[in-house]
Every structure is written in structure tokens, then in C-alpha cells.
Motif scaffolding. Structure first.
Motif, PDB file in Angstrom:
ATOM      1  N   GLY A  55       0.807  -1.215   0.000  1.00 30.40           N
ATOM      2  CA  GLY A  55       0.000   0.000   0.000  1.00 30.40           C
ATOM      3  C   GLY A  55       0.838   1.261   0.000  1.00 30.40           C
ATOM      4  N   SER A  78       2.500   1.738  -3.343  1.00 30.69           N
ATOM      5  CA  SER A  78       1.542   2.146  -4.376  1.00 30.69           C
ATOM      6  C   SER A  78       1.156   3.614  -4.242  1.00 30.69           C
ATOM      7  N   ILE A  79       1.149   4.132  -3.028  1.00 30.55           N
ATOM      8  CA  ILE A  79       0.824   5.552  -2.824  1.00 30.55           C
ATOM      9  C   ILE A  79       2.020   6.432  -3.176  1.00 30.55           C
ATOM     10  N   THR A  96      -2.657   8.895  -7.398  1.00 31.61           N
ATOM     11  CA  THR A  96      -2.322   8.999  -5.976  1.00 31.61           C
ATOM     12  C   THR A  96      -3.577   8.902  -5.115  1.00 31.61           C
ATOM     13  N   THR A 154      -4.848   5.196  -5.263  1.00 31.66           N
ATOM     14  CA  THR A 154      -4.050   4.235  -4.492  1.00 31.66           C
ATOM     15  C   THR A 154      -4.200   4.466  -2.991  1.00 31.66           C
ATOM     16  N   SER A 202      -7.469   2.944  -2.251  1.00 32.21           N
ATOM     17  CA  SER A 202      -7.407   1.483  -2.351  1.00 32.21           C
ATOM     18  C   SER A 202      -6.748   0.859  -1.136  1.00 32.21           C
ATOM     19  N   VAL A 242      -2.195  -4.328  -6.365  1.00 34.75           N
ATOM     20  CA  VAL A 242      -1.263  -3.198  -6.494  1.00 34.75           C
ATOM     21  C   VAL A 242      -0.369  -3.387  -7.717  1.00 34.75           C
ATOM     22  N   LEU A 257      -2.392  -2.570 -10.744  1.00 36.00           N
ATOM     23  CA  LEU A 257      -2.722  -1.141 -10.827  1.00 36.00           C
ATOM     24  C   LEU A 257      -1.509  -0.318 -11.257  1.00 36.00           C
ATOM     25  N   LEU A 258      -0.332  -0.626 -10.698  1.00 34.73           N
ATOM     26  CA  LEU A 258       0.869   0.110 -11.093  1.00 34.73           C
ATOM     27  C   LEU A 258       1.275  -0.218 -12.523  1.00 34.73           C
ATOM     28  N   TYR A 284     -10.382   4.959 -11.546  1.00 34.55           N
ATOM     29  CA  TYR A 284      -9.152   5.257 -12.281  1.00 34.55           C
ATOM     30  C   TYR A 284      -9.346   5.056 -13.778  1.00 34.55           C
TER      31      TYR A 284
END
Length: 762
Positions: free
Chosen positions: A17, A20-21, A77, A80, A83, A97, A100-101, A230
Motif C-alpha cells: 500500500g 503504491s501511494i 495517488t 491508491t 485502495s 497493487v 494497478l501500477l 481510475y
């Protein structure tokens, strides 16, 4: 539902997490620091990737790419962060993650690429990543179906787009966008322009879900809410819009471009607005409003005037801000109440005031109410439509007005109705969302208000540079909240009145739309299922026809196709007229003897009824060919040929002893069909060899190997050097294939029991 899974004890998703942020946040700050510099002048950076094909891994930093990059990383941002709290305790959150990335990197690469081929690579990365994200809940049949549908529709369009890119690169002589965008006049007058345009639009329309390819986008709501936020606001569905905007300087400005984009965009915008009124699931409502926005953007990019492009770029930012905020808000409501049904929700502002505030700010911007930035976007769209003139002005203005009216009503359905009135019973006791989930929608809603109050900032740093990049010419861009009393303002007031009336009657309108939909014979989603079933049926029929287990038929089809296609090419191109000297005066008697040996072996293969004799006769033919290689000073090739022939004869003989007995399908001694195929293959191959011999021999490659084999590879045997040094990986691959085939054959033969043999034919 976000809570329907076994929990894993993590704080904000654990390390996954926080990574990802941090990743999009750092990128956002980096791009934000570049913004003043890029607003002054675009930049291009890159390195050669595949120089022999003219492919570079290059980056084009201009107003358009920077606007998208900031939206992707900024909204990324918020998503994430959201999320990490929404899915942070999901057992598969680290996998989420990763997907998503991957999605984020694919979109960034797409919008920043200066090379068409690199752009396509990133385009397909977003396709694969969206497939994985939409199907994240793999236990759900609906999720799997929706993911596959999105993959097939957008992937097919991507392949068409690749064809257009290759043709465009051929026409322009380069794949670099920074150069192609300056060749608009040449490209638009080229005979291949229409083909390039249609192929590019096939990719853009499928990706951005224009009618009739729209049906996959509402189904993509099977993805978790952060993915929907997103995907709909800043990433995949905007990729098609980005492509059209990027290619406008080189492909835009023609009647075909204008009418195709304005017609499809206008129809998509109005159709989606009506379908949004039909839905009761608020997430589905928002999905159709995304279609409306994509259609509107397509329509104004197609209109092509400076004012239209400016209106489109303004609305691009407007939509990204309010759509991400609304999707995240819906996730909070769903998480807190256990439902997304508009007919169930009500009075939530009493227990969820901050969520209600975020919803109000975003919905006011979507409805185009001042002083939100959505009002500015709507005003400029009306002004751009009215400024076109002729039939185009009527079409664009009417479509924009109809869509805006519906969006005003939908804003009330999404953000007003669930929060006003008395609190209604819901599956879960409603409560305010946690701060990581509230931060994103509140900040995005605040930005919609800030940009509405300070439109000059938005115009100078984002809309202005983006408009210059899309329009292809630097013009003054001035955004303002109040433009005085004019026709556009009158249309805005009519929008508010009509939208409020529709909102007041939306339940009755929804019921009538449902009844009409039930009677309508047109169902794009069901049509997709029928199309897939048709493809499957055709594939089954084709497999039964071709893959029937008969090796004889396979060989007949293969050689017949070869004769037909190559022979037709010879006839159409007049290649049979190519001549070569066939004088026999220089032929040595030994060569005649070898030729007689080859012919005798060939005749014996045809004549004999014994498979073992035929195999031995084919070995004789191979030995004769090896003798020819020796006569013409190619001992290495001759040795290879001899080894292969000996091994083939020995191994085939051993294999035949292990094969099961198969009765002969035909006892006929004369097969005219087979004879015709064999004769045709021989003639076409002969003419092919004659044509090669008649052409000029290009010694550039031969000279290169002669000159470099010893100095660079330290080998005097050129053939061996080519195989071992110059073609190392190729040779290794061939060896690996042979080894794998040998292992497979050994396994099959080892498992086969000795079978009855046809002793008469052996």
C-alpha cells in the motif's frame, strides 16, 4: 462488495500500500515541477530501441502529454490512497497493487511516447492490465466475462491501429510523432490517408467505447470501485481520446475526420446520457456518464476549430476531476451502506456529511453549475458549437445541449437524491468513511471549485499548452468564469431548467425507458455474445473440416495452397517471362549420372507400394542432392545432407516398426489428383528457382561474411562461423526445437506397444 472476502491484518495495505501511494505521488510532483518549463516549449528525449526498424524509445513532453501525465499520477495517488484502505486487507491486495501500477505505467508510457511503435506497446500494456483489473475477482463469472469482453474489443481495435501506424510510418518515412505531426499537409493528400484514418479510429473508438463499441465499458463496472474510478477518469478509456487529440495535427482538418468524429461522438454522448437515466445502480449511472463524456470529447476534437479544441481540453480536465470524485464517493457509500441502488438510498447527509460534501462539489461540476469549473467547460462547448457554422454547428450544439441537460439530471440522481430527505434503511448502518477514502474525493471536488474561481491558472498551465499541442498552432487561450450575456449563457440557463424538470420526473422517465428497452430488438451486449458464439461455431466447423486426422489431406491442402498462391502471383506479375540460360553444353557426364540417380529414386518412390522401399528411395534422392553439393564445392552442406538422409532413413525405419498398423485408405494404383498436385508443386518450384537464377545476385551479405568471419569471429570456415557466431541464438533455437521434438517423439514411441504390421507392404 468490498467486505465480502477473508481479512488479512494490514495497516493501509502494508508495504504494498505505501509503495503504491508513494510511486504516483513522487511522479506527480516531478511532472508538476516540469509544468512551467513545458508550458513554454515542448521537449523530446529518447534513445534508439530497434535502430534497424527506426524504432526509438522516445518521450514527447508537450502540453497534451503533460496534462494527461498529471491526471494519471495525481488521480492515481488519490486512487491508491483510497485502495489501501478499501482493499488493504484483501488477501490478494499485493497482486492488485501490481496490476494497478502496471496499468499506471502503461498509460504514462502511452501518453509520453514519441514513437508510434512504442506507443502501441504501451497501448497493449493498458489492455492487458485492464483485463487483469476488471477480472480481479476471478471467482465471479461476471468479472471474467467482462474482463474478456474488454480485452477482445479493445485488443481487436489495437491490432487495427497497429496496421494504421505501420502504414503511416511508411508514408511519413519515420515513426517519430514529433516529426509526423509536422507532415499534416502531405499525409492528408496521400492516397492512403483514408485507410490510415479508419485504422486509427478503429483503435480509438474501441478503446474509448464509441457507439457501437460502447457495450464493454458499463460491463467493466465488475472491477473494484478504485479501478472503475481510475479507468473512467484518467486512464484507459481516455486513451482513445488521447490518440485522436495527438493525431489531430496530421490526420485532422478533413471532411472525413470532421463528420466521422462529430457523428459518432454526438450519437455516443446522447445515447449514453439517455441510458444513464435508465440505470438504478449509481455505479452504472456513472459508467454511462463516462460514455457521454467520451462522446463529447470525440465530437469536439472532430470539430477541429481552435475554440472547439480549447473546449475539449477544458472538458477533459473537468470530467477527470468530477468523475474520479464521484466514483470514489460511490465506493464510500457502498462500503458504508451495503448498496448502490438509487431507489434505496436517501438522507445520507445526516450521517455522512463529508461524503455528501464531496458528492455535491463533484455533481455541481458535472451539472455545469457556477462557480464550478464544469460551468466553464459547458460554456466553452456551447460557444465552440455555435461558432462552427452550417450544419456542423447545429449538430454539435444540439448534441452538446442534449447531453448537458441529461448530465444535470444525472447529477441530481447521483449526488442529491441519496443524501437529501429522511434517512432510509439500508443493508448496513451507514457511517462516515475513513480519511484515506475521503481525502481523494474531497480534494478533487475542491479542485473543481478552485479551477472555477481561478480559471486563468488552469488555462495557462494545462488547457493552453494542451490546446496548442492538439491544434498544432499556438493561439491565445483565455478561460473565464463570466463572459457576459450571450447565446451560450442562454443555453446554460435552458440546460438548468430542462435538467431540473427531467430530474423531477426521472423515475417516470426511467420506467418508460425500461419498457422501451424491453421491447427494443437491439441489444449490443447480447449481440456480442451471439457474435462470439458464431465465431466458436465457425471455428468448430473449420477444425472439423481441416483437422480431420488425415495427414494426406493436410499435405494436399498445404501444397495446393502453395501452388495456387505462388502460381497466381507468377501469372499476375508476369514472372514466367523471366528467362535463364538452360544450355546443357557445360554439363559434365558425372552430373548427368547423378541427375539420373535422383530421377530414379523419385520414380521408385512413386512406383513402389512398400513404405520401407519408398523411405530408402527418398534416401537415394537425398544422397544425389549431397553429391551435387560436393560437385559445386560445398562439402559442409553435403556432409550435413548425408547425415540427415542417413538418420532419416534409419530413424524412420525404426519408428515404423513401432507404429500401430493402419489400413491403407485407398488401394488405387493411380491417383490423378495427387499427381496433379505433385506436378504443379514441381513446376512452380522449378519456375521459382529459374526466377532466382535469372535475377541479379546481390553479394553484399556474402562480401560482409567473407570480410568479417576471420577478423571478428576468428574462424576460417565461413559456414560454421555463420551458424555458430553470427546466428548463435537462431542456431540454438533450432537445436532446442529439434531436441524437444526428439524428446516428444521418444516419449510417444516408448508408450506405444508393438502392433501388428502389414507384412506384405513392409
Amino acid at each position: 462488495m468490498a467486505d465480502d472476502y477473508p481479512k488479512v491484518d494490514r495497516v493501509m495495505g502494508g508495504p504494498s500500500g505505501w509503495i503504491s501511494i508513494g510511486f504516483p505521488a513522487v511522479l506527480f510532483l516531478y511532472f508538476l515541477g516540469l509544468l512551467p518549463q513545458i508550458a513554454q516549449a515542448p521537449q523530446v528525449h529518447g534513445i534508439d530501441w530497434v535502430p534497424s526498424l527506426g524504432i526509438r524509445l522516445s518521450v514527447l513532453l508537450d502540453g497534451l502529454s503533460m496534462t494527461f501525465a498529471l491526471l494519471i499520477t495525481g488521480i492515481g495517488t488519490a486512487v491508491t490512497l483510497y485502495s489501501a484502505r478499501y482493499l488493504g486487507q484483501h488477501p490478494d491486495y499485493p497482486r492488485f497493487v501490481c496490476y494497478l501500477l502496471m496499468f499506471m505505467v502503461g498509460m504514462l508510457g502511452l501518453v509520453l511516447s514519441d514513437n508510434l511503435i512504442a506507443l502501441f506497446v504501451f497501448w497493449e500494456i493498458t489492455t492487458i492490465a485492464s483485463y487483469l483489473l476488471i477480472g480481479f475477482n476471478a471467482d465471479s463469472a461476471k468479472s471474467r466475462r467482462s474482463a474478456l469482453q474488454a480485452l477482445l474489443v479493445t485488443g481487436t481495435g489495437g491490432l487495427a491501429m497497429l496496421g494504421g501506424m505501420i502504414i503511416l510510418g511508411t508514408v511519413a518515412g519515420t515513426f517519430e510523432l514529433s516529426q509526423i505531426l509536422t507532415m499534416g499537409d502531405m499525409i492528408r493528400t496521400h492516397p492512403w490517408y483514408m485507410g490510415i484514418l479508419l485504422l486509427f479510429l478503429a483503435g480509438a473508438f474501441t478503446k474509448s467505447a464509441q457507439v457501437p463499441f460502447h457495450f464493454w465499458l458499463p460491463n467493466a463496472m465488475a472491477a473494484p470501485t478504485p479501478v472503475s474510478a481510475y479507468l473512467h477518469s484518467a486512464t484507459m478509456v481516455k486513451a482513445g481520446v488521447f490518440l485522436m487529440a495527438r493525431m489531430n495535427p496530421s490526420l485532422g482538418g478533413t471532411d472525413a475526420w470532421f463528420w466521422i468524429l462529430t457523428l459518432f461522438g454526438g450519437v455516443t454522448a446522447v445515447f449514453a446520457s439517455v441510458m444513464a437515466m435508465r440505470q438504478t445502480d449509481i455505479k452504472q449511472v456513472l459508467a454511462y456518464t463516462t460514455l457521454m463524456a467520451l462522446g463529447t470529447l470525440t465530437m469536439f476534437i472532430g470539430a477541429g476549430t481552435h475554440y472547439a479544441i480549447m473546449a475539449g481540453m477544458t472538458f477533459l480536465v473537468v470530467h477527470s476531476l468530477y468523475k474520479a470524485a464521484l466514483f470514489l464517493m460511490i465506493g464510500i457509500v457502498d462500503h458504508a451502506t451495503g448498496t448502490r441502488e438509487a431507489t434505496v438510498l436517501g438522507g445520507l447527509s445526516k450521517v455522512m456529511p463529508l461524503t455528501g460534501l464531496a458528492a455535491a462539489l463533484a455533481a455541481l461540476s458535472m451539472a455545469g453549475v457556477p462557480p464550478m469549473v464544469g460551468f466553464i467547460g459547458k460554456e466553452f462547448m456551447y460557444k465552440a458549437g455555435l461558432g462552427l457554422g452550417g450544419l456542423g454547428a447545429f449538430w454539435v450544439t444540439v448534441m452538446a445541449f442534449a447531453a448537458s441537460v441529461m448530465m444535470f439530471a444525472v447529477g441530481g440522481i447521483v449526488a442529491l437524491k441519496p443524501f437529501r430527505g429522511n434517512l432510509r434503511p439500508t443493508p448496513h448502518a451507514p457511517h462516515e468513511g475513513p480519511w484515506p477514502m475521503l481525502a481523494g474525493p474531497l480534494v478533487l471536488g475542491a479542485l473543481s471549485l478552485m479551477f472555477g474561481l481561478l480559471p486563468g491558472v488552469l488555462g495557462h498551465y494545462l488547457v493552453g499548452p494542451a490546446t496548442h499541442a492538439v491544434y498544432g498552432e499556438v493561439r491565445t487561450v483565455h478561460l473565464y468564469l463570466w463572459g457576459g450575456f450571450n447565446t451560450a449563457l442562454l443555453l446554460s440557463l435552458l440546460t438548468f431548467v430542462a435538467g431540473w424538470l427531467i430530474y423531477r420526473r426521472h423515475e417516470a422517465i426511467r420506467a418508460r425507458l425500461a419498457a422501451f428497452e424491453a421491447r427494443s430488438p437491439i441489444d449490443f451486449d447480447a449481440g456480442w455474445d451471439r457474435l462470439l458464439e458464431g465465431f466458436k461455431g465457425f471455428a468448430a466447423w473449420q477444425a472439423a473440416l481441416i483437422q480431420n486426422g488425415s495427414l494426406q489431406r493436410y499435405m494436399a491442402v498445404t501444397f495446393t495452397t502453395f501452388v495456387a498462391l505462388v502460381g497466381a502471383t507468377y501469372v499476375l506479375r508476369g514472372a514466367f517471362t523471366a528467362g535463364v540460360s538452360l544450355s546443357t553444353e557445360s554439363v559434365h557426364p558425372i552430373q548427368w549420372t547423378v541427375l539420373a540417380l535422383i530421377c530414379a529414386g523419385s520414380l521408385l518412390v512413386v512406383w513402389t507400394h512398400s513404405r520401407m522401399t519408398a523411405v530408402a528411395a527418398m534416401g537415394v534422392v537425398g544422397i544425389g542432392v549431397a553429391l551435387i553439393f560436393i560437385m559445386f564445392s560445398a562439402p559442409d552442406v553435403a556432409i550435413t545432407q548425408l547425415l540427415v538422409e542417413v538418420l532419416v532413413v534409419v530413424l524412420v525405419s525404426l519408428v515404423m516398426l513401432r507404429l500401430p498398423y493402419l489400413p491403407r485408405r485407398s488401394r488405387a494404383s493411380w491417383r490423378p489428383g495427387h499427381a496433379l498436385i505433385a506436378a504443379g508443386t514441381g513446376l512452380v518450384t522449378t519456375f521459382l528457382m529459374i526466377s532466382v537464377l535469372a535475377g541479379d545476385f546481390d553479394r553484399r551479405l556474402t562480401t560482409y561474411f567473407e570480410a568479417t568471419s576471420y577478423p571478428e569471429a576468428h574462424g576460417r570456415n565461413i559456414v560454421n562461423v555463420i551458424l555458430v557466431d553470427f546466428r548463435t541464438l537462431d542456431t540454438f533455437g533450432e537445436i532446442a526445437v529439434v531436441v524437444m521434438a526428439a524428446i516428444a517423439a521418444f516419449a510417444l514411441l516408448r508408450g506405444a506397444a508393438p502392433a501388428k504390421r502389414d507384412t506384405e507392404e513392409m
